[in-house]
Design a protein around this motif. Structure first.
Motif, short mmCIF file in Angstrom:
data_model
loop_
_atom_site.label_atom_id
_atom_site.label_comp_id
_atom_site.label_asym_id
_atom_site.label_seq_id
_atom_site.Cartn_x
_atom_site.Cartn_y
_atom_site.Cartn_z
N LEU A 72 0.70 -1.20 0.19
CA LEU A 72 0.10 0.07 -0.14
C LEU A 72 0.96 1.28 -0.03
O LEU A 72 0.27 2.28 -0.08
CB LEU A 72 -1.10 -0.01 1.25
CG LEU A 72 -2.03 -0.88 1.24
CD1 LEU A 72 -3.07 -0.98 2.34
CD2 LEU A 72 -3.09 -0.61 -0.01
N ARG A 105 -6.47 -4.51 11.11
CA ARG A 105 -6.06 -4.17 9.50
C ARG A 105 -6.54 -5.54 8.77
O ARG A 105 -6.56 -6.77 9.30
CB ARG A 105 -4.56 -4.25 9.47
CG ARG A 105 -4.38 -2.63 10.22
CD ARG A 105 -4.60 -1.58 9.12
NE ARG A 105 -3.76 -1.53 8.05
CZ ARG A 105 -2.54 -0.95 8.05
NH1 ARG A 105 -2.16 -0.20 9.01
NH2 ARG A 105 -1.97 -0.84 6.64
N SER A 106 -6.81 -5.46 7.45
CA SER A 106 -7.41 -6.47 6.70
C SER A 106 -6.28 -7.41 6.50
O SER A 106 -6.67 -8.68 6.05
CB SER A 106 -7.96 -5.87 5.40
OG SER A 106 -6.86 -5.11 4.52
N TRP A 107 -5.12 -7.01 6.46
CA TRP A 107 -4.06 -8.18 6.13
C TRP A 107 -3.85 -8.97 7.30
O TRP A 107 -2.92 -10.03 6.98
CB TRP A 107 -2.65 -7.35 5.71
CG TRP A 107 -2.75 -6.91 4.37
CD1 TRP A 107 -2.46 -5.57 3.84
CD2 TRP A 107 -3.09 -7.59 3.13
NE1 TRP A 107 -2.59 -5.50 2.66
CE2 TRP A 107 -2.81 -6.43 1.97
CE3 TRP A 107 -3.09 -9.05 2.67
CZ2 TRP A 107 -3.11 -6.94 0.62
CZ3 TRP A 107 -3.29 -9.29 1.45
CH2 TRP A 107 -3.25 -8.55 0.48
N THR A 144 -9.75 -1.52 4.58
CA THR A 144 -8.29 -1.50 4.71
C THR A 144 -7.97 -1.33 6.35
O THR A 144 -7.12 -2.30 6.70
CB THR A 144 -7.54 -0.55 3.90
OG1 THR A 144 -7.82 -0.91 2.42
CG2 THR A 144 -5.93 -0.93 4.23
N GLN A 145 -8.66 -0.79 6.96
CA GLN A 145 -8.48 -0.29 8.45
C GLN A 145 -9.68 -0.09 9.10
O GLN A 145 -10.66 0.43 8.61
CB GLN A 145 -7.54 0.66 8.53
CG GLN A 145 -7.32 1.13 9.92
CD GLN A 145 -5.95 2.19 9.93
OE1 GLN A 145 -5.04 1.88 9.89
NE2 GLN A 145 -6.49 3.38 10.20
N THR A 204 -12.08 3.08 2.95
CA THR A 204 -11.19 3.00 2.04
C THR A 204 -11.16 1.08 1.91
O THR A 204 -11.05 0.45 2.97
CB THR A 204 -9.72 3.21 2.27
OG1 THR A 204 -9.74 4.62 2.35
CG2 THR A 204 -8.93 2.79 1.21
N TRP A 246 -9.63 -2.16 -0.30
CA TRP A 246 -8.73 -2.82 -1.73
C TRP A 246 -9.16 -4.38 -1.80
O TRP A 246 -9.46 -4.96 -0.70
CB TRP A 246 -7.54 -2.60 -1.33
CG TRP A 246 -6.71 -1.16 -1.50
CD1 TRP A 246 -7.08 -0.15 -0.35
CD2 TRP A 246 -6.00 -0.56 -2.37
NE1 TRP A 246 -6.24 0.85 -0.68
CE2 TRP A 246 -5.93 0.89 -1.69
CE3 TRP A 246 -5.26 -1.18 -3.36
CZ2 TRP A 246 -4.66 1.57 -2.42
CZ3 TRP A 246 -4.41 -0.29 -4.01
CH2 TRP A 246 -4.26 1.09 -3.78
N SER A 299 -6.90 -7.41 -0.58
CA SER A 299 -6.87 -8.10 0.70
C SER A 299 -8.04 -8.86 1.09
O SER A 299 -8.16 -9.92 1.73
CB SER A 299 -6.73 -7.14 2.07
OG SER A 299 -7.73 -6.12 1.67
N ALA A 348 -9.51 -0.39 -5.78
CA ALA A 348 -9.69 0.43 -4.59
C ALA A 348 -10.70 1.15 -4.86
O ALA A 348 -11.35 1.70 -5.95
CB ALA A 348 -8.35 0.86 -4.38
#
Length: 639
Positions: free
Chosen positions: A382, A457-459, A492-493, A498, A500, A503, A543
């Motif tokens: 990112l 967080r998504s990851w 994303t968070q 946001t 993406w 993920s 995104a």
């Protein structure tokens, strides 16, 4: 009312029946690509139901100044710039849209107040520098009419790095066409660009359409998904197309590039190496495999004895680099993607060629290991859009996957000492990931993304995707909680709008890998229906709000891996061996992947439910292998 704007046809194409849809206005965009041109069509209807249409045309091989990441020649073309249609001397200046369909080509049907029906079929040439439009006009009145088409675009020129480029819009309609009542006529419109000293080759809309359809059909025949769910089957079919079409002829050879109106004639360690490269051997699209090898080779000259970080991107047809975000964990991305591609491709010579680069990247990761045993990097994919600290979960997980896959490459090449070394380093890194990143975040015993991180967080899905299951229940609970899960997949968070898709797609793979098939399928089906039949179709996106949900190509490859690695549980063990741990959902008696072109072979995979367990049949020509076991079994297949 059905919330979906589009519907599926029997052929697994999609249709928007505009005449039956009261929701106005609406606009959307879709990207289609050929070797010398990419075309983003923005289309829709106004409040009055009238046609809104423009074309953003990109020529990746015509480089503009300065010759950076975004320096492809590109031009926007509105309806007012396209050839004007006149009926009995009167211009058609408004068209009511009745139907839009997409099958790899975009079909837009309209009616004019003069009683003329118009169907535009819009697509890129597969091998020439043209965006093409085949226009089919039908006289729906009871009287004969005269049709005339006149150009409105004067040739324009752009100064680029190689000189002057010329942009033209031409058509091949006869000077005057007389149409009897009920009769039809077809002509072509061509948006082309060339260098001043070159001539564009001749093209006809019929020939270009045939070649485009042949490409679409060829990709459709490979890696065919058969399940009881037509939405998954169709979404997977479109994902294969978007992943496999975005390949451009450049001075540096064939390059798979993201697209999106910005990213062409360039490669990235995440998009091309980590995301798309591992998928392409399954698809067996020759151009895609060649483009992946080119991408991997382009990075090799940057793997020096002093272990400077490799660039994030090689741009401008291979003559320049971009490293504006520092070290994003690019070596970990490369080690993971290259070793997985080598295994999936199943060619010993290719594996031997890639082996030194894989070794270099893992040695680089070892040099970036912190005193806590995880892998440091300046940022992540990112690129500092969100905080990632000095060591992030993504880089360490990708390095872990790189060690595991590299160990299997080493065993296949008879390099036992390296296999043992990489397995040991993977074990140590797995323990370090647990100790360093394992944490309670917002009440969930999951992972922090970096040391100071206290927001979900998504990851956090990545450990699951890589096979680390220590915290699977709480991680899945966190991923699907209102803090992270949204109508568009993973935020994303937590607390941010946001998203993406990349993920989200990794997350689906992780949930399938954790054995939570019913949960994974429920969320995958909801996501797929939204992307395939909702307001922005028919592909996975990059995104939002950044990029307005571009149809970047590698995201579609990630969707493909959700099916291949997630639903079917395919995992390479060697160049001609793989494990298959299929996740046949409850209520399904059978699913299949046909014409899988991986591990140096072409074969079918069929999974059926029998005698309270699963049966896997692997067929190659007249030979078949049959395996039976309980659900959750990983069948070992040697071809």
């Amino acid at each position: 009312m059905d919330l979906n704007r589009w519907s599926l046809t029997e052929e697994q194409h999609i249709v928007w029946n505009v005449a039956q849809d009261p929701r106005k206005p609406h606009q959307d965009h879709v990207e289609m690509s050929g070797k010398k041109v990419s075309l983003i069509v923005r289309y829709g209807i106004s409040e009055e139901g009238q046609l809104v249409l423009s074309r953003h045309v990109v020529w990746p091989g015509l480089r503009t100044k300065p010759n950076n990441t975004h320096a492809s020649l590109m031009q926007e073309f509105d309806l007012e710039q396209m050839p004007l249609i006149q009926v009995n001397g009167t211009s058609i200046d408004a068209e009511t849209v009745t139907r839009v369909a997409f099958d790899g080509l975009l079909h837009i049907s309209t009616e004019s107040s003069s009683g003329i029906g118009i169907e535009r079929t819009i697509f890129p040439s597969t091998d020439k520098a043209y965006a093409v439009e085949q226009v089919h006009i039908t006289n729906r009145t009871a009287e004969p009419v005269t049709i005339q088409v006149s150009s409105r675009w004067a040739q324009s020129s752009v100064k680029g790095v190689a000189g002057i480029y010329l942009i033209n819009i031409t058509h091949d309609c006869a000077e005057s066409v007389s149409l009897a009542a009920g009769a039809s006529y077809t002509y072509g419109v061509y948006i082309g660009a060339r260098h001043l000293r070159n001539e564009l080759p001749a093209v006809t809309a019929a020939e270009a359409r045939s070649l485009r359809s042949r490409l679409v059909e060829g990709i459709a025949r490979s890696l065919r998904l058969e399940t009881p769910d037509p939405i998954l089957n169709s979404m997977f079919g479109f994902a294969k197309l978007r992943a496999g079409e975005s390949i451009y002829e450049t001075k540096g050879g064939l390059m798979h590039s993201p697209g999106g109106g910005r990213y062409y004639a360039a490669v990235w360690t995440n998009d091309q190496v980590e995301y798309a490269g591992p998928f392409f051997p399954y698809l067996g699209h020759p151009l895609a495999n060649e483009a992946t090898l080119n991408a991997l080779r382009l990075y090799m000259p940057f793997m020096g004895p002093d272990f400077q970080p490799i660039p994030s991107s090689i741009i401008a047809e291979g003559i320049d680099i971009w490293e504006g975000a520092g070290d994003r964990g690019d070596a970990a991305m490369y080690a993971y993607g290259a070793s997985l591609f080598a295994l999936n491709y199943g060619d010993r010579a290719v594996a031997e060629e890639l082996w030194p680069a894989i070794q270099w990247c893992l040695a680089y990761c070892e040099r970036k290991k912190t005193d806590r045993g995880v892998i440091a990097s300046d940022s992540d994919e990112l690129e500092n859009r969100f905080p990632s600290g000095s060591a992030n979960l993504s880089t360490s997980c990708l390095a872990y996957g790189g060690y595991r896959h590299a160990a299997n490459v080493a065993r296949s090449l008879g390099k036992a000492e390296f296999a043992e070394q990489y397995d040991k380093q993977a074990d140590l890194l797995e323990e370090a990931i647990e100790q360093f990143f394992g944490a309670n975040v917002e009440g969930f015993d999951t992972y922090r993304y970096y040391e100071e991180n206290d927001i979900l967080r998504s990851w956090i899905c990545l450990p699951l995707t890589m096979g680390m299951m220590n915290r699977k229940e709480e991680t899945i609970r966190a991923l699907l909680s209102p803090r992270l899960w949204t109508d568009n997949g993973l935020a994303t968070q937590a607390g941010d709008t946001t998203f993406w898709d990349r993920s989200t797609l990794y997350g689906f793979r992780g949930i399938f890998a954790a054995g939570e098939t019913a949960t994974a399928l429920q969320y995958l089906k909801s996501y797929s229906e939204r992307r395939l039949l909702g307001d922005h179709v028919p592909y996975a996106v990059e995104a939002y709000p950044e990029g307005n949900q571009r149809h970047l190509s590698a995201e579609s490859a990630l969707y493909g891996l959700v099916i291949v690695e997630g639903l079917f549980g395919l995992k390479p063990v060697g160049l001609h061996q793989f494990a298959c741990a299929p996740k046949l959902p409850e209520g399904w008696d059978k699913m299949a992947l046909r014409s899988v072109k991986a591990f140096g072979h072409e074969f079918d995979l069929v999974v059926t439910r029998e005698n309270g367990g699963l049966t896997l049949t692997v067929s190659e020509g007249n030979r078949s292998l049959t395996f039976a076991g309980a659900e959750g079994t990983a069948f070992e297949v040697s071809l």
